[in-house]
Scaffold this motif. Structure first.
Motif, PDB file in Angstrom:
ATOM      1  N   HIS A 376       0.708  -1.124  -0.299  1.00 32.92           N
ATOM      2  CA  HIS A 376       0.313   0.569  -0.266  1.00 32.92           C
ATOM      3  C   HIS A 376       0.601   1.232  -0.369  1.00 32.92           C
ATOM      4  O   HIS A 376       0.319   2.263  -0.171  1.00 32.92           O
ATOM      5  CB  HIS A 376      -0.890  -0.346   1.048  1.00 32.92           C
ATOM      6  N   ARG A 377       2.380   1.059   0.042  1.00 35.86           N
ATOM      7  CA  ARG A 377       3.142   2.171   0.494  1.00 35.86           C
ATOM      8  C   ARG A 377       4.220   2.320  -0.844  1.00 35.86           C
ATOM      9  O   ARG A 377       4.551   2.724  -1.523  1.00 35.86           O
ATOM     10  CB  ARG A 377       3.760   2.711   1.493  1.00 35.86           C
ATOM     11  N   TYR A 378       5.069   1.229  -0.316  1.00 33.43           N
ATOM     12  CA  TYR A 378       6.142   1.131  -1.269  1.00 33.43           C
ATOM     13  C   TYR A 378       5.968   1.256  -2.772  1.00 33.43           C
ATOM     14  O   TYR A 378       7.275   1.834  -2.847  1.00 33.43           O
ATOM     15  CB  TYR A 378       6.932   0.050  -0.873  1.00 33.43           C
ATOM     16  N   LEU A 379       4.803   0.314  -3.494  1.00 36.71           N
ATOM     17  CA  LEU A 379       5.481  -0.150  -4.480  1.00 36.71           C
ATOM     18  C   LEU A 379       4.318   1.217  -5.394  1.00 36.71           C
ATOM     19  O   LEU A 379       4.695   1.621  -6.343  1.00 36.71           O
ATOM     20  CB  LEU A 379       4.194  -1.372  -4.661  1.00 36.71           C
ATOM     21  N   LYS A 380       3.916   2.014  -4.257  1.00 28.57           N
ATOM     22  CA  LYS A 380       3.739   3.511  -4.969  1.00 28.57           C
ATOM     23  C   LYS A 380       5.181   4.771  -5.454  1.00 28.57           C
ATOM     24  O   LYS A 380       5.499   5.913  -5.441  1.00 28.57           O
ATOM     25  CB  LYS A 380       3.161   3.727  -4.056  1.00 28.57           C
ATOM     26  N   LEU A 381       6.098   4.099  -4.480  1.00 27.71           N
ATOM     27  CA  LEU A 381       7.130   5.058  -4.630  1.00 27.71           C
ATOM     28  C   LEU A 381       8.392   4.473  -5.804  1.00 27.71           C
ATOM     29  O   LEU A 381       7.903   3.617  -6.634  1.00 27.71           O
ATOM     30  CB  LEU A 381       8.441   4.718  -3.384  1.00 27.71           C
ATOM     31  N   PRO A 382       9.028   6.137  -6.328  1.00 26.03           N
ATOM     32  CA  PRO A 382       9.508   5.740  -8.059  1.00 26.03           C
ATOM     33  C   PRO A 382      10.472   4.778  -7.485  1.00 26.03           C
ATOM     34  O   PRO A 382      11.376   4.269  -6.219  1.00 26.03           O
ATOM     35  CB  PRO A 382      10.274   7.121  -7.713  1.00 26.03           C
ATOM     36  N   GLU A 385      17.142   3.686  -9.764  1.00 21.26           N
ATOM     37  CA  GLU A 385      17.797   3.733 -10.692  1.00 21.26           C
ATOM     38  C   GLU A 385      19.586   2.907 -10.422  1.00 21.26           C
ATOM     39  O   GLU A 385      19.879   1.999 -10.950  1.00 21.26           O
ATOM     40  CB  GLU A 385      17.809   4.270 -11.709  1.00 21.26           C
ATOM     41  N   ASN A 386      20.384   3.126  -9.264  1.00 22.88           N
ATOM     42  CA  ASN A 386      21.036   2.844  -8.825  1.00 22.88           C
ATOM     43  C   ASN A 386      20.956   2.211  -7.477  1.00 22.88           C
ATOM     44  O   ASN A 386      22.092   1.725  -7.189  1.00 22.88           O
ATOM     45  CB  ASN A 386      22.638   3.840  -8.660  1.00 22.88           C
ATOM     46  N   VAL A 387      20.401   1.769  -6.524  1.00 23.94           N
ATOM     47  CA  VAL A 387      20.547   0.818  -5.918  1.00 23.94           C
ATOM     48  C   VAL A 387      20.089  -0.743  -6.527  1.00 23.94           C
ATOM     49  O   VAL A 387      19.230  -0.718  -7.426  1.00 23.94           O
ATOM     50  CB  VAL A 387      18.899   1.016  -5.084  1.00 23.94           C
ATOM     51  N   VAL A 388      21.051  -1.367  -6.028  1.00 25.58           N
ATOM     52  CA  VAL A 388      20.896  -2.733  -6.111  1.00 25.58           C
ATOM     53  C   VAL A 388      20.775  -3.564  -4.484  1.00 25.58           C
ATOM     54  O   VAL A 388      21.394  -3.271  -3.501  1.00 25.58           O
ATOM     55  CB  VAL A 388      22.069  -3.920  -6.656  1.00 25.58           C
ATOM     56  N   LEU A 389      19.696  -4.869  -4.580  1.00 25.92           N
ATOM     57  CA  LEU A 389      19.882  -5.798  -3.649  1.00 25.92           C
ATOM     58  C   LEU A 389      19.674  -6.728  -3.429  1.00 25.92           C
ATOM     59  O   LEU A 389      19.842  -8.093  -4.606  1.00 25.92           O
ATOM     60  CB  LEU A 389      18.111  -5.934  -2.975  1.00 25.92           C
ATOM     61  N   PHE A 390      20.934  -7.280  -2.861  1.00 30.08           N
ATOM     62  CA  PHE A 390      21.650  -8.937  -2.853  1.00 30.08           C
ATOM     63  C   PHE A 390      21.021  -9.858  -2.198  1.00 30.08           C
ATOM     64  O   PHE A 390      20.393  -9.034  -0.616  1.00 30.08           O
ATOM     65  CB  PHE A 390      22.813  -9.028  -3.011  1.00 30.08           C
ATOM     66  N   VAL A 436      20.228  -5.132   6.020  1.00 29.09           N
ATOM     67  CA  VAL A 436      19.308  -5.313   6.290  1.00 29.09           C
ATOM     68  C   VAL A 436      17.981  -6.361   6.641  1.00 29.09           C
ATOM     69  O   VAL A 436      18.755  -7.519   5.792  1.00 29.09           O
ATOM     70  CB  VAL A 436      18.121  -4.197   5.116  1.00 29.09           C
ATOM     71  N   LYS A 437      17.246  -6.456   7.762  1.00 28.46           N
ATOM     72  CA  LYS A 437      16.847  -7.825   8.273  1.00 28.46           C
ATOM     73  C   LYS A 437      15.586  -7.863   7.147  1.00 28.46           C
ATOM     74  O   LYS A 437      15.071  -7.847   6.988  1.00 28.46           O
ATOM     75  CB  LYS A 437      16.370  -7.922   9.827  1.00 28.46           C
ATOM     76  N   ARG A 438      15.984  -9.524   6.411  1.00 29.22           N
ATOM     77  CA  ARG A 438      14.594 -10.712   5.680  1.00 29.22           C
ATOM     78  C   ARG A 438      13.500  -9.970   6.841  1.00 29.22           C
ATOM     79  O   ARG A 438      13.788 -10.301   7.586  1.00 29.22           O
ATOM     80  CB  ARG A 438      15.197 -11.942   5.145  1.00 29.22           C
ATOM     81  N   PHE A 439      12.875 -10.060   6.247  1.00 27.43           N
ATOM     82  CA  PHE A 439      11.194  -9.898   6.289  1.00 27.43           C
ATOM     83  C   PHE A 439      11.489  -8.711   6.660  1.00 27.43           C
ATOM     84  O   PHE A 439      10.744  -8.918   8.158  1.00 27.43           O
ATOM     85  CB  PHE A 439      10.580 -11.473   6.873  1.00 27.43           C
ATOM     86  N   SER A 440      10.981  -7.551   6.699  1.00 25.40           N
ATOM     87  CA  SER A 440      11.398  -6.296   7.834  1.00 25.40           C
ATOM     88  C   SER A 440      11.016  -5.265   6.844  1.00 25.40           C
ATOM     89  O   SER A 440      10.360  -5.261   5.452  1.00 25.40           O
ATOM     90  CB  SER A 440      12.678  -5.543   8.030  1.00 25.40           C
ATOM     91  N   PHE A 441      10.325  -4.014   7.525  1.00 27.56           N
ATOM     92  CA  PHE A 441      10.069  -3.154   6.909  1.00 27.56           C
ATOM     93  C   PHE A 441      11.339  -2.566   5.967  1.00 27.56           C
ATOM     94  O   PHE A 441      10.892  -1.813   4.400  1.00 27.56           O
ATOM     95  CB  PHE A 441       9.841  -1.513   7.583  1.00 27.56           C
ATOM     96  N   GLN A 442      12.453  -2.480   5.891  1.00 25.80           N
ATOM     97  CA  GLN A 442      13.772  -2.153   5.211  1.00 25.80           C
ATOM     98  C   GLN A 442      13.516  -3.204   4.566  1.00 25.80           C
ATOM     99  O   GLN A 442      13.532  -2.469   2.555  1.00 25.80           O
ATOM    100  CB  GLN A 442      14.557  -1.561   6.458  1.00 25.80           C
ATOM    101  N   ALA A 444      11.075  -5.216   3.003  1.00 27.46           N
ATOM    102  CA  ALA A 444      10.054  -4.401   1.846  1.00 27.46           C
ATOM    103  C   ALA A 444      10.287  -3.451   1.118  1.00 27.46           C
ATOM    104  O   ALA A 444      10.006  -3.226  -0.019  1.00 27.46           O
ATOM    105  CB  ALA A 444       8.682  -4.389   2.576  1.00 27.46           C
ATOM    106  N   TYR A 445      10.452  -2.368   1.643  1.00 28.69           N
ATOM    107  CA  TYR A 445      11.423  -0.940   0.465  1.00 28.69           C
ATOM    108  C   TYR A 445      12.013  -1.032   0.050  1.00 28.69           C
ATOM    109  O   TYR A 445      11.634  -0.870  -1.646  1.00 28.69           O
ATOM    110  CB  TYR A 445      11.778   0.070   1.584  1.00 28.69           C
ATOM    111  N   TYR A 446      12.828  -2.156   0.124  1.00 26.94           N
ATOM    112  CA  TYR A 446      14.083  -2.297  -0.746  1.00 26.94           C
ATOM    113  C   TYR A 446      14.080  -3.398  -1.778  1.00 26.94           C
ATOM    114  O   TYR A 446      13.737  -3.286  -2.822  1.00 26.94           O
ATOM    115  CB  TYR A 446      15.204  -3.233   0.167  1.00 26.94           C
ATOM    116  N   LEU A 447      12.839  -4.017  -1.681  1.00 29.20           N
ATOM    117  CA  LEU A 447      12.356  -4.993  -2.820  1.00 29.20           C
ATOM    118  C   LEU A 447      11.416  -4.116  -3.697  1.00 29.20           C
ATOM    119  O   LEU A 447      11.482  -4.582  -5.152  1.00 29.20           O
ATOM    120  CB  LEU A 447      11.100  -6.008  -1.733  1.00 29.20           C
TER     121      LEU A 447
END
Length: 743
Positions: A376-382, A385-390, A436-442, A444-447
């Protein structure tokens, strides 16, 4: 004289039919016939039938393809025995099923057993049942609750024959719980069906059972329960290639659901228990399942056409079925009957909102809040372009191919990307990456906002790839064990594995391959159609580094491993059927470590490394100075550098370790079960792997003591294996992948 006929309809999936026929062949009760009704199968089943010539089997071919209902009707008409039994071709019975049904039969109209659901074949089902620990006190409580429910049903109806009512409710409550009505698992008196014209509605594909069983229960006067007579209903774990009727996606299903109830009502007493149960079943479907579609589906038909259709059917429910609804269910049903969609939607929001709040307060669902934020929030954010999640191995460590891609990216494009690692616990990650800890707010944000995602296992099921995101899937090994859509049987803790995988792999833009064999296999087992990066595994780059001997000495010193002794790595995989829950597998160490220490401890030390799925901790008490448990060490690729001999079973580690051309032994004590019952292999382990198959601890020890002879014996096979499976690896996989994916 033969007493029983088994009616077996068949259209497709011969491997399921073979399992059904095998279960009949193994039956303790032999006084039965089989009517195999062919509904124009697309394949020739003659080879299948050749294995069951001892069965009293007659084949009937329908004149035209008409479906399961028509097959069953043809079986009823052709039946010449006193009793008949329906068996679907993808299900099976146990050895004692027919004996239990027939042992007390005395002209009853209906003898009903128990239907058990499973995702597994018979061998795995029986093994699973044998492992179950039954809590007798819990079972008694459940039985008491069931009897109270039956008594409550008796109190609601006043008919002249209370035994009939009890039997009816026994059947409906015990067998279906108002959810699934099936004709399966029951023994029917043939004369009773024929005299009462009890046949299946042939124009219904999905719900002919419902009408048939409702009519049977309305007409039957004598019943017998045989609770130990099990019918095993097998669910299909490949709904993409082999969907069952329940899994078919059809526009007709919803209309049939309503129409079957309306047709059945024509045969039922409005004030009787069968009508009551039938109406309550439809209401339950609406209030438990359909409201989810009304709430979330992007298809408007759930709020228009389907809403109006079920409104009409539920409005005609028996008064008692409507009067006795709970307050919550009435809040959903009454506005439906009035055609008030907005009223229904308000009730749905209240129900789900209340449920989520209760779940949060009770801490039963810790995932609720960050998932809500994600959707409901994070998917609405832009997208950034330079962020990579591993992420590797569900954030358990800093390792595998994503690690080496990350380090190559930092060296080739320093400062250009903001790199984020999903990782649990404390890990030493260089170059200052954010953790960031898996399955946390952060997390979800970076996903949601990361431009690039680099994973070596599947992404979370709740992840939804956005337009503009780039997903790089490295996977985590050359496949020996059959995977996903190449598996006939899924015995792991996730029976919906194939269905889930099918959706998830559609989100991958790139998939890394270590060799031509993997490229071909991944296309098949994953149904992958995207870009294949055929550069070798980044995690194997370290095996081609110019200073591996120096690295090995440094690592031995770091881990406290004696430099004057040779090392043996034992790296077993997990077993699909031995698990605690999803992603947590049991493991029993089958090697005799004490004997190994006694006979090998002078010259060797043993390094233990279990699969990341395995939850059990290996006890090395008394083995100090010989056995070193490195299961928690992040990077197995580094452990290869200090390994002189590798022992494994069905793990993919030997494909990677072969790059070093050092000896490999295979401890395959359960190979027949693993090959035939659990997984199956892509290659012939007896003739293609680069080392001997060993079955006891003594054989393993002897092979180590004579490792020079083993190397000579398997030298040619090893070279062939190396050329086939290590041909892409050259130490530059990470660099090549960074160039292609990150441009």
């Amino acid at each position: 004289m033969t007493d029983l006929t088994v009616i077996l309809p068949f259209h497709d999936y011969p491997h399921y039919l073979k399992e059904a026929l095998r279960s009949l062949k193994e039956s303790q009760y032999s006084n039965f016939k089989v009517l195999l009704i062919l509904d124009h199968p697309p394949v020739d089943i003659t080879p299948v039938l050749e294995d069951f010539s001892e069965l009293d089997l007659k084949v009937i071919q329908l004149e035209e393809k008409k479906g399961t209902a028509a097959c069953r009707n043809a079986g009823i008409r052709a039946c010449e025995t006193n009793y008949l039994y329906f068996l679907d071709s993808d299900d099976y019975v146990l050895e004692s099923t027919f004996s239990k049904l027939m042992e007390n039969v005395q002209e009853q109209d209906l003898v009903y057993g128990t239907v058990r659901n499973t995702w597994n074949n018979k061998a795995n089902f029986i093994e699973k049942i044998q492992k179950e620990e039954i809590d007798e006190e819990d079972q008694l409580e459940k039985e008491q609750a069931r009897q109270e429910k039956i008594q409550s049903a008796l109190d609601r109806f006043s008919q002249s024959d209370p035994q009939q009512i009890k039997a009816l409710y026994h059947t409906l409550i015990k067998r279906s719980g108002f959810q699934k009505v099936t004709c399966l698992g029951n023994l029917y008196r043939t004369k009773f069906l024929v005299e009462n014209d009890l046949y299946f509605e042939e124009d219904l594909r999905y719900f002919s059972d419902q009408i048939f069983l409702s009519r049977v229960l309305e007409k039957a006067r004598t019943f017998l329960e045989a609770p130990d007579a099990w019918y095993v209903k097998r669910k299909h774990n490949d709904p993409i290639h082999e969907p069952s009727l329940d899994q078919e996606d059809s526009e007709d299903r919803f209309e049939e659901r309503c129409r079957s109830v309306e047709i059945a009502r024509n045969y039922l007493d409005q004030n009787g228990p069968v009508r009551y149960s039938l109406d309550r079943k439809l209401i339950r479907y609406y209030s438990k399942q359909m409201i989810r579609h009304i709430r979330r589906s992007k298809e408007e038909k759930w709020r228009t056409t389907y809403f109006e259709r079920i409104q009409k059917t539920i409005a005609d429910s028996a008064p008692q079925a409507l009067d006795e609804l709970s307050r919550s269910t009435k809040g959903l049903v009454l506005p439906l009957i009035e055609g008030d969609l907005k009223g229904v939607q308000r009730a749905i929001r209240w129900r789900f909102g209340k449920g989520k709040l209760a779940s949060i307060l009770k801490k039963k669902n810790k995932n609720t809040l960050y998932k809500l934020a994600y959707y409901h929030r994070y998917l609405k954010l832009p997208i950034k372009e330079n962020v990579v999640l591993f992420e590797t191995f569900m954030a358990k460590n800093y390792s595998d191919s994503p690690k080496y891609i990350y380090e190559a990216l930092q060296k080739m494009a320093p400062g250009k990307y903001e790199c984020v690692w999903a990782i649990n616990g404390n890990h030493d990650i260089p170059y200052g990456a954010k953790c960031v800890k898996r399955f946390s707010f952060q997390y979800a944000y970076y996903l949601a906002v990361s431009k690039y995602l680099v994973f070596n296992v599947r992404q979370p099921l709740w992840y939804r790839k956005r337009e503009g995101q780039v997903f790089l899937e490295t996977w985590h090994g050359t496949p020996l064990k059959r995977l996903v859509f190449d598996q006939e049987e899924v015995t792991s803790a996730s029976p919906k594995y194939k269905e889930q995988f099918y959706r998830q792999r559609q989100e991958w833009d790139y998939l890394v391959s270590a060799n031509p064999f993997s490229s071909k296999t991944f296309r098949s087992c994953f149904l992958y159609e995207g870009k294949m990066l055929e550069y070798g595994y980044p995690r194997n780059d370290i095996l081609y580094a110019p200073n591996i001997d120096q690295k090995a000495q440094m690592l031995k010193e770091k881990l406290g491993i004696p430099k004057d002794k040779k090392t043996i790595l034992y790296a077993p995989t997990w077993r699909d059927d031995e698990h605690y829950g999803k992603g947590e597998y049991k493991f029993t160490l089958a090697l005799d470590l004490q004997k190994m220490k006694t006979l090998l401890g002078k010259d060797y030390v043993l390094l233990l490394r279990t699969h990341h799925y395995i939850a059990d901790k290996i006890d090395t008490t008394g083995l100090e100075g010989f056995a070193y448990n490195l299961s928690s060490y992040d990077d197995i690729s580094e452990i290869y550098l200090i390994t002189d001999i590798c022992i494994t079973d069905y793990s993919s580690v030997f494909f990677d370790f072969a790059n070093l051309k050092r000896p490999i032994l295979f401890y395959t004590y359960d190979i027949e079960k693993y090959k035939n019952q659990l997984r199956g292999f892509y290659i012939d382990m007896h003739t293609e792997v680069p080392g001997p198959l060993l079955y006891t601890s003594e054989e393993v020890i002897d092979a180590i003591l004579h490792i020079d002879q083993i190397q000579k014996r398997y030298a040619k096979r090893y070279e062939e294996f190396y050329d086939r499976f290590c041909c892409f690896d050259d130490g530059h996989a990470s660099e090549n992948i960074v160039k292609e994916v990150f441009q």
